[in-house]
Write an enzyme that holds these catalytic residues in place. Structure first.
Site, PDB file in Angstrom:
ATOM      1  N   SER A  27       0.795  -1.233   0.000  1.00  0.00           N
ATOM      2  CA  SER A  27       0.000   0.000   0.000  1.00  0.00           C
ATOM      3  C   SER A  27       0.823   1.277   0.000  1.00  0.00           C
ATOM      4  O   SER A  27       0.262   2.368   0.000  1.00  0.00           O
ATOM      5  CB  SER A  27      -0.943   0.010   1.203  1.00  0.00           C
ATOM      6  N   LYS A  85      -7.221   3.122   7.658  1.00  0.00           N
ATOM      7  CA  LYS A  85      -6.281   4.135   7.184  1.00  0.00           C
ATOM      8  C   LYS A  85      -6.906   5.520   7.178  1.00  0.00           C
ATOM      9  O   LYS A  85      -6.270   6.509   7.556  1.00  0.00           O
ATOM     10  CB  LYS A  85      -5.783   3.754   5.782  1.00  0.00           C
TER      11      LYS A  85
END
Length: 343
Positions: A210, A253
Site C-alpha cells: 500500500s 487508514k
C-alpha cells in the site's frame, strides 16, 4: 476459533475452515463498547459504581490511543481495570466521594503514555510524503523520506522492510526514471547522485503493497526538487506502467488520517466502494480523491518549484473527485473538523 494472522494457521486446517475476516476496532468503536459493555462489567467486578468513578469520552479515547493501541480490547480493558483497582483500594481504605477521571489522573496511575500522539506535519517539503500503512493495530501514519546526495547512482533503502515494500521502491524508482522528461529531471540526476529512501521507526517491521504511490512520489519530489503537499495522506500500489492498484484496510487508514488532523486522502479508484465502511461523521468531513494512474498523483500532490520561472507540473489529467475539487498547484482549503459528541 480466532486468530490474529490467518497464515499462521496450517494450510490443511485452514482449508477446512470458513474464514470470516473482522477488521480491528477503531478508537471510536472502543469507546462506545466501553460505555455499553466494558464499564458495567468492570464496575461489578471491582465492587464500585459510577458514583465512585466517573469517566468521559475524552479520557477513554486517551487511554485507548496512548496506552493500548491494538486491534482488540484486551489491553484497553486491562488499563481501565487498573484505574478501577486504584479507586477500589482507596474506597476500601475509607475514602468517600467520586473520582472524576482526567488525563492527569490516568498518567499518575498508568505512567507515561506508551504511544506518541498522532499529529501530521502539514508544511510542504521536498522528499517527504505522508503514507497510510495498515498494521496489526489498525491504520497508522508513515512518513517516507527521500534524500539525494552526490554519488554514482546508487539506491539505498533503510528501515525494517519486507520484500514487498522493497519491490515497491524498485518499481517506483523505475517509473520515475521513465517519466524523467515529463518531470523535468536531468539524466545526470540518476548518474551523479545517490538516492536514499528511509522509513522512520526502523524497529517496527513494515511490509505490504500500500505504500507504492507514496514511495514513487517521494522519489519524484527529491529528484525534481519540487515540494510535496503534506496536508494530504495517500495509499495505493503502483505498477511499472503507472497504474494505481487496489489496497485493503481503507477504513482503518482513513481514520488514522482523520485522527492526525488530515482532511484529504488519495485512494485508488477501485477502493471507492470501501468508503461505505467509513463512519458518516468522518466521511462527511473529509475529501477523497480517487486516482487510476500515478500521473494523477503527481499532478495533485507535487507542487511547483519555489524558484521563479520554474516549469509547470506534468500530466494534465483531471482525476475523479469526491466531496470537493483540489487545486492542481497548491493546498486545498481547510475543512473544519466535526465537533465530537459529548456525553
Amino acid at each position: 476459533c480466532t486468530a490474529n494472522n490467518l497464515f499462521d494457521i496450517p494450510a490443511p486446517l485452514r482449508d477446512r475452515m470458513e474464514v470470516i475476516r473482522i477488521a480491528g476496532y477503531t478508537i471510536e468503536e472502543k469507546v462506545e463498547i466501553a460505555w455499553r459493555y466494558l464499564l458495567p462489567k468492570l464496575f461489578e467486578e471491582h465492587g464500585i459504581t459510577d458514583k465512585d468513578l466517573q469517566f468521559t469520552d475524552e479520557v477513554l479515547t486517551f487511554v485507548s490511543s496512548r496506552y493500548s493501541r491494538e486491534a482488540g480490547l484486551r489491553g484497553f480493558s486491562r488499563n481501565v481495570a487498573a484505574v478501577m483497582r486504584k479507586r477500589a483500594r482507596k474506597k476500601a481504605d475509607g475514602e468517600e466521594g467520586a473520582w472524576v477521571v482526567d488525563n492527569a489522573l490516568v498518567e499518575e496511575i498508568l505512567g507515561v503514555p506508551r504511544y506518541p500522539l498522532e499529529e501530521a506535519e502539514k508544511e510542504p517539503e521536498i522528499g517527504a510524503v505522508t503514507g497510510l500503512p495498515w498494521t496489526s493495530t489498525g491504520g497508522d501514519l508513515m512518513v517516507i523520506e527521500a534524500l539525494k546526495m552526490p554519488g554514482s547512482g546508487r539506491l539505498i533503502v533503510t528501515g525494517q522492510l519486507g520484500e514487498v515494500m522493497r519491490e515497491s521502491v524498485d518499481a517506483g524508482y523505475s517509473y520515475v526514471r521513465s517519466r524523467a522528461d515529463q518531470l523535468h529531471i536531468d539524466d545526470k540526476a540518476f548518474k551523479d547522485f545517490d538516492l536514499h529512501i528511509h522509513f522512520p521507526a526502523g524497529a517496527i517491521p513494515k511490509d505490504g503493497p500500500s505504500a507504492g504511490i507514496s514511495i514513487t512520489l517521494a522519489i519524484a519530489s527529491v529528484l525534481s526538487d519540487r515540494p510535496v503537499r503534506r496536508d494530504v495522506a495517500m495509499t495505493g500500489e503502483v505498477t511499472l506502467r503507472g497504474k494505481v492498484l487496489e489496497i485493503g484496510g481503507v477504513k482503518e487508514k482513513v481514520l488514522a488520517a482523520y485522527r492526525a488532523g488530515l482532511r484529504e486522502v488519495i485512494l485508488p479508484k477501485s477502493n471507492e466502494k470501501d468508503l461505505r465502511d467509513v463512519p458518516d461523521e468522518v466521511r462527511t468531513n473529509m475529501a477523497f480523491t480517487f486516482v487510476q494512474a500515478m500521473d494523477e498523483v503527481l499532478r495533485l500532490a507535487l507542487l511547483q518549484p519555489t524558484a521563479i520561472g520554474a516549469d509547470k507540473p506534468p500530466a494534465d489529467v483531471q482525476p475523479e473527485r469526491a466531496k470537493r475539487p483540489a487545486l492542481a498547484d497548491g493546498p486545498v482549503a481547510d475543512v473544519e473538523s466535526a465537533t465530537p459528541a459529548t456525553r
